[in-house]
Design an enzyme around this catalytic site. Structure first.
Site, PDB file in Angstrom:
ATOM      1  CD  GLU A  66      -2.955  -0.944   0.017  1.00 21.07           C
ATOM      2  OE1 GLU A  66      -3.504   0.155  -0.177  1.00 21.07           O
ATOM      3  OE2 GLU A  66      -3.133  -1.931  -0.719  1.00 21.07           O
ATOM      4  CB  SER A  95     -24.883 -29.541 -25.862  1.00 15.12           C
ATOM      5  OG  SER A  95     -23.955 -30.451 -26.405  1.00 15.12           O
TER       6      SER A  95
END
Length: 803
Positions: free
Chosen positions: A126, A407
């Site tokens: 940070e 499918s």
């Protein structure tokens, strides 16, 4: 007469002399001085250097005065409400409560109890210059303010001091007012408090996800230990979470694992650069897998799945960021219909969960289910089934991205064909009546990649129509069609329908026609909703309204767009109606409403899908196999006492049960379809003739593609003798599949690879409604796994393929 002469000493002005000219005797400039030229034309509009200098000085004075005034006037406030505790309330569409997301989980610890390597990991992630820099970064502040003002989104760049001020004293709102306060408070705090004080406060107030505030709560939530026992690798992962707490949780969001690991590596590499971690130790560091999510008791059942999906929607759509949402205090009314949600749960319980017996059948331990239901006209998610119980199974099966859709992707290939007016290799327009060769392992022609897909059951169909290939889910036909259309066009159509472009394994190639991508159930429901609404895509939503106090939070626009033509969508729907009426999805007829749908069975039977819709409700249901202990994806062979689980079985039955109750107050509605030219179904062909051509230019096709009588093709084994009449949908399909097993009369002996395919579930004639019960025994003509049962007498080998 009056004296008209000028007074003494007055010199007449030459008309050509400028009014303020100097340089002449007696002129204003005095003798010897040059007259100042007057600014004319466009130059009059430009400021002089004196004006610019004055403006700069004035601006500097104002800024300096404002900074001094701000510093004097803005005091360090008490802790904000989020630093104490609040909850968000989630509501059904009728205003009744779904859940509260729990109180804030925070345990403060002194900096001395936090290992130095963990502190350094946070700094590496940070703010690597925390100990040497000032409390604020003016350049980053200006950049963030500009992005906010111009609507370019939020961008951090704040120091840890600024982040601590935001976490503890202010809030997460992205406004200029809040950023100004943050600046002055940070400056004061940096002058009045030590770096150790600020870092301790930051580590105790930061949000890490899993409802954990502070490093101690995060350590328990992810690794089940106190912060003092964290390793360097574990500390680096917790530091990684600060950047995106929800998205980088690799347990809840496995699809984000790659990004999370990249961020984790970035943190460790930063520690090496700063001299905080030896390179040799860095090289030996392994990723520390976090533990399972422990859900709050108030989020049991489906409530936790709903809350987490809604949170993810809000954050992903940038309505609120996850830290702001975690502050709490929001009242969120959702689109979830309370009655339909209950109907969905009841359908899964009755049709599947109530039949599981994990004590007797080990495979039943692996069974999971997920489902989503959307109103296609509005895009509202009205119901969602995430799993058996959020407190027992935390991963939402409706939103995960690690199972192939099989499918259920094939309709997108055909929709792309109609949308692009595509033709076969020999120039025939692709319609539902176009003839393709459906032989097993038939090499795909025209593509750059060699591909010869297997059909389910390794059955050869000969020459069949696209409509029949859809009914029976023939891989060979759809792989060839994808190449005929163009695989890039197929992908574009799928994205237009609603499949995210970054879906895992969304690779362009002929295999994509078989559904190798890993879209979520929610994504597939969005895409099928676009088909249901005649090609118009309305982005889905979970949220009706978000309010905090008396303020309503703006929601993003969801303007419908015509993603594909109505002709393309409706012609696809017409074939999916046939799948339900005559093909692998007949179990959906039990809903009592006209429906269009498609089945799918994933590789190695790890998943089974049924995606279907009525004109006013779209629902996708999937069954999945996963080891509850290790989390590995598993096959569903033997689950629920059946050798095979297909999309036309349990998923279709769940769909039918849910749809029947969800629409019980409405009359059945037929589809209103605008079809492409040549798409209307021809009359059934007689056994003495070939099917009629679907387009006037059919005679131009090569002789190898013309329909000819074969033992397993269009006439004897395809649509006439072994297909729809004797061994297909009548004797070998629904009759042979359900009554005689689908292996003897319509399956492997008479239909099989020579005469018929049957219909059963996805590609074969199996017993029962999905062709499993009688088919497992090989019908009446042979033992399981031999002539009668064929390849469906037991589990498929490892080389198994998608249906």
């Amino acid at each position: 007469m009056s004296d008209q002469s000028p007074p003494g000493g007055w010199i007449p002005r030459d008309p050509d002399t400028p009014p303020h000219g100097g340089g002449g005797p007696g002129g204003p400039g005095g003798p010897g001085k040059k007259a100042r030229r007057r600014r004319t034309g466009p130059r009059r509009l430009l400021p002089t250097w004196r004006m610019v200098l004055g403006a700069v000085l004035l601006l500097a004075l104002l800024i300096g005065g404002g900074l001094v005034a701000g510093y004097l006037l803005v005091d360090i406030p008490p802790a904000n409400a989020a630093a104490t505790a609040q909850s968000n309330v989630y509501l059904y569409s009728d205003g009744s409560q779904i859940a509260r997301d729990g109180e804030v989980n925070r345990v403060n610890v002194p900096l001395s109890q936090i290992p130095l390597t963990v502190q350094e990991a946070v700094l590496a992630a940070e703010d690597r210059d925390f100990y040497s820099e000032r409390a604020v970064d003016p350049k980053a502040m200006v950049r963030a303010a500009w992005n906010t003002a111009t609507g370019k989104g939020t961008q951090s760049g704040s120091t840890i001091t600024q982040q601590y001020v935001k976490n503890y004293y202010l809030g997460q709102e992205q406004t200029l007012k809040r950023k100004a306060k943050e600046f002055f408070i940070a400056v004061k705090l940096g002058r009045e408090k030590s770096k150790a004080y600020i870092l301790e406060g930051y580590l105790n107030t930061s949000y890490f996800g899993r409802n954990a505030y502070g490093i101690q709560a995060a350590s328990q939530a992810y690794y089940g230990k106190d912060v003092g026992s964290l390793t360097t690798a574990e500390g680096a992962y917790l530091a990684t979470l600060l950047n995106s707490p929800s998205a980088f949780d690799v347990v809840s969001h496995p699809q984000s694992r790659t990004r999370a690991l990249a961020r984790w590596n970035y943190v460790l590499d930063g520690m090496v650069k700063k001299g905080w971690l030896p390179a040799a130790e860095r090289a030996a560091t392994q990723f520390p897998e976090p533990g399972k999510v422990r859900a709050a008791a108030g989020l049991s059942g489906q409530r936790g799945y709903l809350v987490e999906a809604i949170k993810e929607f809000i954050v992903d759509r940038k309505i609120l960021d996850d830290k702001t949402l975690a502050e709490g205090g929001y009242r969120i009314r959702t689109t979830i219909d309370r009655r339909r949600q209950a109907d969905f749960v009841e359908a899964v319980d009755d049709q599947m969960l109530g039949k599981l017996d994990p004590g007797t059948r080990k495979a039943d331990r692996l069974v999971r289910a997920g489902g989503v239901s959307i109103d296609p006209a509005t895009g509202k998610v009205v119901a969602m089934y995430g799993g058996v119980d959020y407190t027992r199974q935390y991963v939402n099966n409706a939103t995960r991205h690690d199972y192939q859709v099989a499918s259920t992707f094939k309709p997108f290939v055909f929709a792309a064909a109609v949308e692009n007016d595509s033709r076969t290799q020999d120039g025939r327009r692709i319609t539902p009546n176009t003839i393709y060769n459906g032989d097993n392992k038939r090499p795909v022609t025209g593509g750059r990649i060699r591909f010869a897909p297997e059909n389910e059951g390794q059955i050869s169909y000969g020459n069949i129509t696209v409509n029949t290939a859809t009914d029976l889910s023939v891989n060979a036909v759809y792989a060839q069609m994808a190449v005929d259309v163009g695989t890039a066009r197929v992908k574009k159509t799928a994205i237009d329908l609603g499949i995210p472009e970054d879906t895992p394994n969304f690779v362009v190639g002929p295999a994509m026609a078989l559904g190798t991508l890993q879209a979520s159930v929610l994504d597939m429901t969005q895409a099928y909703a676009t088909l249901a609404d005649h090609g118009r895509r309305t982005p889905y939503t979970f949220v009706e309204e978000i309010a905090k106090g008396g303020d309503k939070i703006p929601l993003p626009e969801r303007t419908p767009v015509q993603a594909i033509s109505r002709e393309a969508a409706d012609t696809t729907t017409s074939m999916l109606v046939s799948v339900v009426d005559n093909g692998t999805g007949t179990a959906a007829l039990a809903a009592g409403h006209p429906a269009a749908g498609k089945t799918g069975t994933g590789e190695l039977d790890r998943s089974a899908w049924f995606a279907a819709y009525t004109p006013n409700l779209v629902t996708v249901v999937a069954m999945m196999g996963q080891d509850p202990d290790t989390g590995t994806l598993e096959s569903l062979y033997g689950a629920l006492g059946e050798s095979r689980i297909g999309g036309g079985g349990y998923p279709a039955r769940i769909w039918a049960a849910y749809t029947k109750t969800a629409l019980e107050a409405t009359d059945p509605v037929d589809f209103e379809l605008d079809l492409q030219p040549g798409a209307a179904q021809p009359p059934p062909p007689s056994s003495q003739s070939n099917p009629p051509p679907e387009t006037p230019d059919d005679d131009t096709r090569s002789p190898s593609l013309r329909p000819t009588p074969t033992s397993g093709g269009q006439d004897n084994g395809g649509q006439d003798t072994g297909g729809r009449t004797q061994g297909g949908r009548d004797n070998g399909g629904q009759d042979g599949g359900r009554d005689n097993g689908g292996r003897t009369q319509g399956g492997q002996d008479d239909g099989g690879t020579g005469t018929s395919t049957g219909q059963g579930d996805d590609d074969t004639g199996r017993g029962d409604e999905d062709g499993t019960t009688a088919g497992t025994q090989g019908g009446t003509g042979g033992p399981a796994g031999s002539d009668g049962g064929g390849v469906f007498g037991g589990p498929r080998p490892p080389s198994a393929f998608l249906e």
